[in-house]
Design a protein around this motif. Structure first.
Motif, short mmCIF file in Angstrom:
data_model
loop_
_atom_site.label_atom_id
_atom_site.label_comp_id
_atom_site.label_asym_id
_atom_site.label_seq_id
_atom_site.Cartn_x
_atom_site.Cartn_y
_atom_site.Cartn_z
N GLU A 1 53.58 40.85 32.39
CA GLU A 1 52.60 41.49 33.62
C GLU A 1 53.06 40.77 34.65
O GLU A 1 52.93 41.16 36.03
CB GLU A 1 51.03 41.24 33.11
N PHE B 1 45.72 49.54 40.42
CA PHE B 1 46.76 49.30 39.16
C PHE B 1 47.11 47.94 39.14
O PHE B 1 47.01 46.94 38.39
CB PHE B 1 47.87 50.31 39.30
N GLU C 1 46.36 44.28 37.06
CA GLU C 1 47.39 43.62 36.46
C GLU C 1 47.46 42.00 36.68
O GLU C 1 47.37 41.23 35.96
CB GLU C 1 48.84 43.98 36.54
N GLU D 1 44.63 50.02 30.49
CA GLU D 1 46.02 50.61 30.31
C GLU D 1 46.00 51.98 30.14
O GLU D 1 46.95 52.41 30.65
CB GLU D 1 46.80 49.91 29.14
N HIS E 1 46.72 53.05 33.57
CA HIS E 1 48.06 52.73 34.07
C HIS E 1 49.11 53.77 33.22
O HIS E 1 49.98 54.00 34.04
CB HIS E 1 48.48 51.24 33.44
FE LIG Z 1 49.04 48.01 32.87
#
Ligand SMILES: [Fe+2]
Ligand SMILES: [Fe+2]
Length: 305
Positions: free
Chosen positions: A77, A105, A109, A192, A195
């Protein structure tokens, strides 16, 4: 180019705003790790095949694998965060949903990096010994980020789908995992899912600026990123074995050492590489870039499974 998605930046942003959790809701205070239970699902940990170890020793291996899950996710990440921020920057002036979706986003993270760090603190409090880890996340991140943006975006998409698979594995295993670790897998997966959609839009947009040769090169560079991570995972397995010896005092003979390294290296490859690279949604995005690219990935993926 034949990618068509039935979602918009607006819809992804709305979905991500519905899923809102704080690190403090998931770990800390009353929420402690329970070291009498496994942390990682067996589909990822693969401690069962270590038949020369006792049940207690296999549980220690599961916990060590849990620790490196936290560490290695924090590590990947670290390149996702600056990459997504850089991608968002030229869109800031548009003032629309696209820039906001990528900023959200990136913010998520940053929160995930914090989440994995908090879990590692809890882990170290309960485990009673330091876990040896490969170095430096910043250096690995800069090596990854030196590649073509499309290659990095593919690696990020791979990681998103792989996270989804980890959660599905933990639910399917149903083996009474530690509650906090299950919750980590679940909450990470919840974000996620958004994402992956943004990753696909990012790939579509990056690829539209590339010719065939550049796409082909980006695929090869994605494979180089995977190979770099693969080498890191192998080194981590040797370090895990040292941690295991430090904690249990158990000495393994030569045959047991080779079995440990082989089984656990394979388990890590599957966890971090194979599960993303062979994910059907990942392959279909790759295939939409170039049908040959999908064949190329399918041809190399057994090495990483
Ligand atoms: Fe992600
Ligand atoms: Fe994440």
């Amino acid at each position: 180019m034949s990618m068509h998605y039935d979602y918009t930046y607006e819809a992804v942003l709305a979905a991500s705003e519905k899923v809102s959790w704080r690190v403090e809701d998931i770990i800390g205070g009353e929420k402690r790790l329970d070291f009498t239970k496994p942390f990682l699902p067996e589909a990822l940990a693969q401690v069962g095949p270590l038949t020369f170890l006792s049940d207690d020793e296999r549980l220690v291996v599961n916990h060590i694998r849990g620790h490196n899950y936290l560490y290695l996710f924090g590590l990947v990440e670290e390149f996702i965060l600056p990459f997504v921020l850089d991608y968002a920057r030229p869109h800031l002036a548009e003032g629309g949903c696209r820039a906001r979706a990528y900023l959200k986003f990136a913010r998520e993270e940053a929160k995930h990096i914090h989440l994995f760090k908090r879990f590692r603190q809890e882990f170290e409090d309960g485990f009673g010994a330091p876990c040896k880890v490969i170095g430096s996340p910043t250096e690995i991140a800069s090596r990854v980020l030196a590649h073509h943006p499309l290659a990095v975006a593919l690696a990020i998409l791979h990681i998103g789908w792989m996270t989804q698979r980890h959660y599905v594995d933990s639910v399917r295993d149903n083996q009474r995992l530690d509650a906090q670790f299950s919750s980590l897998l679940k909450h990470h997966w919840l974000e996620e899912a958004q994402h992956s959609k943004l990753d696909m839009l990012m790939i579509e947009s990056l690829a539209s600026a590339c010719d065939e040769t550049q796409i082909e090169r980006a695929i090869e560079e994605y494979i180089l990123i995977v190979s770099l991570l693969c080498e890191g995972l192998r080194q981590q397995t040797f370090l895990d074995l040292e941690t295991f010896r430090d904690v249990t005092g158990r000495q393994l003979d030569d045959a047991e050492t080779s079995a440990y390294i082989a089984i656990q290296s394979q388990a890590k490859r599957w966890t971090f590489l194979g599960s993303g690279m062979t994910h059907k949604n990942f392959l279909s995005t790759v295939g939409s870039l170039r049908p040959e690219a999908r064949k190329r990935i399918e041809q190399v993926s057994p090495k990483f499974c």
